[in-house]
Each structure stands twice: as structure tokens, then as C-alpha cells.
Design a protein around this motif. Structure first.
Motif, PDB file in Angstrom:
ATOM      1  N   ASN A  28      37.201  41.952  45.583  1.00 43.37           N
ATOM      2  CA  ASN A  28      37.719  42.596  46.197  1.00 43.37           C
ATOM      3  C   ASN A  28      38.113  42.917  47.189  1.00 43.37           C
ATOM      4  O   ASN A  28      39.099  43.880  48.285  1.00 43.37           O
ATOM      5  N   GLU A  33      43.262  46.728  51.520  1.00 43.99           N
ATOM      6  CA  GLU A  33      42.385  48.100  51.379  1.00 43.99           C
ATOM      7  C   GLU A  33      42.919  49.396  51.550  1.00 43.99           C
ATOM      8  O   GLU A  33      43.755  49.512  52.708  1.00 43.99           O
ATOM      9  N   SER A  34      43.563  50.049  50.291  1.00 48.74           N
ATOM     10  CA  SER A  34      45.234  50.810  50.919  1.00 48.74           C
ATOM     11  C   SER A  34      45.229  51.462  49.239  1.00 48.74           C
ATOM     12  O   SER A  34      44.858  50.957  48.552  1.00 48.74           O
ATOM     13  N   PRO A  35      45.947  52.883  49.431  1.00 42.71           N
ATOM     14  CA  PRO A  35      45.817  53.310  47.671  1.00 42.71           C
ATOM     15  C   PRO A  35      47.661  52.775  47.625  1.00 42.71           C
ATOM     16  O   PRO A  35      47.554  52.730  46.576  1.00 42.71           O
ATOM     17  N   GLN A  46      45.773  49.653  38.049  1.00 43.07           N
ATOM     18  CA  GLN A  46      44.978  50.448  38.398  1.00 43.07           C
ATOM     19  C   GLN A  46      46.152  50.689  40.210  1.00 43.07           C
ATOM     20  O   GLN A  46      47.089  49.773  39.613  1.00 43.07           O
ATOM     21  N   GLY A  48      45.338  51.548  43.859  1.00 41.83           N
ATOM     22  CA  GLY A  48      44.859  51.927  44.897  1.00 41.83           C
ATOM     23  C   GLY A  48      43.648  50.941  44.868  1.00 41.83           C
ATOM     24  O   GLY A  48      42.997  50.898  43.470  1.00 41.83           O
ATOM     25  N   HIS A  49      43.333  50.516  46.326  1.00 38.44           N
ATOM     26  CA  HIS A  49      42.380  49.417  46.068  1.00 38.44           C
ATOM     27  C   HIS A  49      40.888  50.141  45.919  1.00 38.44           C
ATOM     28  O   HIS A  49      40.372  49.603  45.072  1.00 38.44           O
ATOM     29  N   GLU A  50      40.612  51.272  45.846  1.00 33.59           N
ATOM     30  CA  GLU A  50      39.967  51.682  45.276  1.00 33.59           C
ATOM     31  C   GLU A  50      39.481  52.127  43.466  1.00 33.59           C
ATOM     32  O   GLU A  50      38.029  51.444  42.771  1.00 33.59           O
ATOM     33  N   ALA A  51      40.838  52.138  42.806  1.00 36.25           N
ATOM     34  CA  ALA A  51      40.407  52.285  41.535  1.00 36.25           C
ATOM     35  C   ALA A  51      40.413  49.969  40.683  1.00 36.25           C
ATOM     36  O   ALA A  51      39.898  50.197  40.323  1.00 36.25           O
ATOM     37  N   ALA A  53      38.943  48.774  42.612  1.00 43.08           N
ATOM     38  CA  ALA A  53      37.331  47.591  43.046  1.00 43.08           C
ATOM     39  C   ALA A  53      36.835  48.254  41.757  1.00 43.08           C
ATOM     40  O   ALA A  53      35.649  47.499  41.017  1.00 43.08           O
ATOM     41  N   ARG A  54      37.056  49.947  41.277  1.00 40.26           N
ATOM     42  CA  ARG A  54      35.636  50.270  40.882  1.00 40.26           C
ATOM     43  C   ARG A  54      36.338  49.156  38.165  1.00 40.26           C
ATOM     44  O   ARG A  54      35.565  49.373  38.178  1.00 40.26           O
ATOM     45  N   ASP A  57      35.039  45.951  39.516  1.00 43.97           N
ATOM     46  CA  ASP A  57      33.022  45.316  39.066  1.00 43.97           C
ATOM     47  C   ASP A  57      32.985  46.261  37.656  1.00 43.97           C
ATOM     48  O   ASP A  57      31.531  45.757  37.624  1.00 43.97           O
TER      49      ASP A  57
END
Length: 122
Positions: A28, A33-35, A46, A48-51, A53-54, A57
């Protein structure tokens, strides 16, 4: 651009080691770390970084025995490089293909775009 190739080869090796060890924190961290970061997988995508990483994980560890072949690191200036490689797992006939675009950020080299696919029976 031998310096860029050496730097990205090292960070790619660190990403691969994290992937094999199921070290999701390192994987991750090595994505931008960007959308705007993008990852296309075998049967998923996916944005974006958040998607990313989710998704990462929630994934089980890779099967044991992953091997790489024909890994190429191409520097495209001082701040961008592309890595391509193929991979296999013991007992599976599919040939995996992987590409990553890396960019130098203030925090270091990060994957801004990644793609994974397989060729069945190759």
C-alpha cells in the motif's frame, strides 16, 4: 538513465518481496497516495489509493512459488519508469503478465498505474 533503472529495479524488488510475503502495508505504501492511482487486476479494477488499499487488505496471500521472468525496467526520464514482467506459479499453466508505471514523488518512487493479466494455458 542507468540511475533511474537501478533505483526502480530496487523498489520493484521491494514491492515483489512484499507481494510474496503478503506485506500489505509495504504494498500500500508503494502505491501513489492519490485518487488518480489505478490498478487493473485479473478480474477486478481499483481506482484511487483508498480503493487499492482496501482491495489489497482483503486479498488472501499469493500461492507459494511465484517466479518472475523477462523483467524489464525502462527509464523514461529522471522521474518516470515502466516495469514489465511475467510470472508463473508451480502447477499452473497460465502465464501471468504484470506492468507498473512508477513515478518519483517527494516521498520516493511510487506506482501510479498497475496492470495484471493472465494468458490461460500459455
Amino acid at each position: 538513465m542507468p540511475g533511474v533503472v537501478a533505483e526502480v529495479s530496487a523498489v520493484f524488488a521491494a514491492y515483489e518481496a512484499a507481494l510474496v510475503a503478503d506485506d500489505t502495508a509495504t504494498m500500500n505504501e508503494l502505491f501513489w497516495e492519490s485518487p488518480l492511482a489505478v490498478r487493473f487486476g485479473l478480474a477486478d479494477a481499483q481506482s484511487g489509493h483508498e480503493a487499492i488499499a482496501r482491495w489489497r487488505d482483503a486479498q488472501p496471500p499469493l500461492p507459494p512459488g511465484r517466479t518472475l521472468a523477462d523483467t524489464r525496467v525502462v527509464g523514461l526520464g529522471e522521474d518516470v519508469a515502466v516495469v514489465t514482467t511475467t510470472f508463473r506459479y508451480p502447477g499452473r499453466r497460465a502465464l501471468g503478465r504484470q506492468s507498473q508505471t512508477w513515478a518519483r514523488m517527494a516521498e520516493g518512487w511510487r506506482i501510479v498505474s498497475a496492470h495484471v493479466s493472465e494468458v490461460p494455458g500459455a
